[in-house]
Design an enzyme around this catalytic site. Structure first.
Site, short mmCIF file in Angstrom:
data_model
loop_
_atom_site.label_atom_id
_atom_site.label_comp_id
_atom_site.label_asym_id
_atom_site.label_seq_id
_atom_site.Cartn_x
_atom_site.Cartn_y
_atom_site.Cartn_z
CG ASP A 123 -2.07 0.96 1.10
OD1 ASP A 123 -2.38 1.35 -0.04
OD2 ASP A 123 -2.64 1.34 2.13
CD GLU A 143 -13.21 -5.67 -1.78
OE1 GLU A 143 -12.00 -5.91 -1.70
OE2 GLU A 143 -14.08 -6.57 -1.76
CG ASN A 144 -7.77 -2.06 -5.28
OD1 ASN A 144 -6.83 -2.84 -5.09
ND2 ASN A 144 -8.07 -1.11 -4.38
#
Ligand code: IPE
Ligand code: IPE
Ligand code: MG
Length: 245
Positions: free
Chosen positions: A27, A74-75
């Site tokens: 991330d 979910e991206n």
């Protein structure tokens, strides 16, 4: 002994007690780019360079399994140009890195709903998996279009479609129907860029993994940070619900 093993030992890492399976939530590419006033995709590109180094370092350190979160289920909610750029980047990487990975005896695996990916990416991933399936070095798993809940849903669908009787359903039966049932559970989960959350990564397998969060963004995650994570891991007492010995 490799250079990174020597360095790790110097820092106090016990090479006989390394985590077998390390999972990474890569991330902070966007923040890394923002700080430099450049586009997010350039951050992802830099993150790809980091991943290349990290895979090599883990392999030379003696880690047996490395699983990295490249794109979550979910991206897809991100702007189309970012999603598109990421898909292209991952596809290019899968093609460009295959030869080197194969030479380095890396076994490539994928976790996630592959059939929802662009056809070119699916083909590149399948080619990588097939080419490297008999390699005996580090197992490198790319989690792409991966969601921990989706993985459990897919396992339950398999149970139902196989007509598994209710009294045969236990944790082992679910575990055997995950994306890569032959992989051991992760021992250590590293998240870069400081966020203290799980973001739907390896929910089932990660039930007892040790967490390590670093403030460094993914493009900044270097050899030193990897060694620091291993040191921290070796400092923990894992109890799995029992009492410490
Ligand atoms: C991680 O970096 C890469 C992916 C999620 C694909 P981010 O893009 O999430 O970076 P931040 O969190 O915005 O800094
Ligand atoms: C997790 O990062 C997914 C990947 C690293 C691929 P996100 O940036 O998507 O997670 P959230 O949205 O901050 O929870
Ligand atoms: Mg993020």
């Amino acid at each position: 002994m490799t250079e990174i093993q020597r360095l790790a030992e110097e820092r106090g890492v016990d090479l006989n007690r390394l985590p077998v399976h390390v999972a990474m939530i890569m991330d902070g590419n966007g923040r890394w780019a923002n700080r430099r006033g450049i586009g997010r995709l350039l951050g992802h590109r830099e993150g790809y360079k980091t991943l290349r180094e990290v895979l090599l370092n883990c392999s030379e350190l003696g880690i047996k399994f490395l699983t990295v979160y490249a794109f979550s289920a979910e991206n897809w909610k991100r702007p189309a140009d970012e999603v598109d750029g990421l898909m292209r980047l991952i596809e290019g990487a899968a093609r460009d890195e295959l030869r080197t990975m194969h030479q380095n005896n890396v076994r490539v695996c994928v976790a996630g709903r592959r059939t929802e990916l662009p056809p070119g990416l699916q083909a590149a991933l399948e080619h990588g998996i097939e080419t490297t399936q008999n390699n005996t070095g580090i197992t490198f798993t790319l989690a792409v279009n991966y969601g921990g809940r989706a993985e459990v849903v897919d396992a339950v669908k398999s149970l139902v479609s196989e007509h598994v009787p209710v009294d045969m359903i236990d944790e082992a039966a679910i575990g055997a129907r995950l994306y890569n049932p032959d992989h051991p559970e992760p021992d250590l989960m590293i998240r870069t860029a400081g966020e203290m959350r799980w973001s739907n990564f390896l929910l089932w397998q990660g039930a007892y993994c040790e967490l390590f969060v670093t403030e460094k963004t993914w493009p900044e995650f270097d050899r030193e940070a990897l060694i620091e994570a291993c040191l921290s891991f070796q400092d923990r007492t894992r109890k799995f619900g029992a009492l410490a010995e």
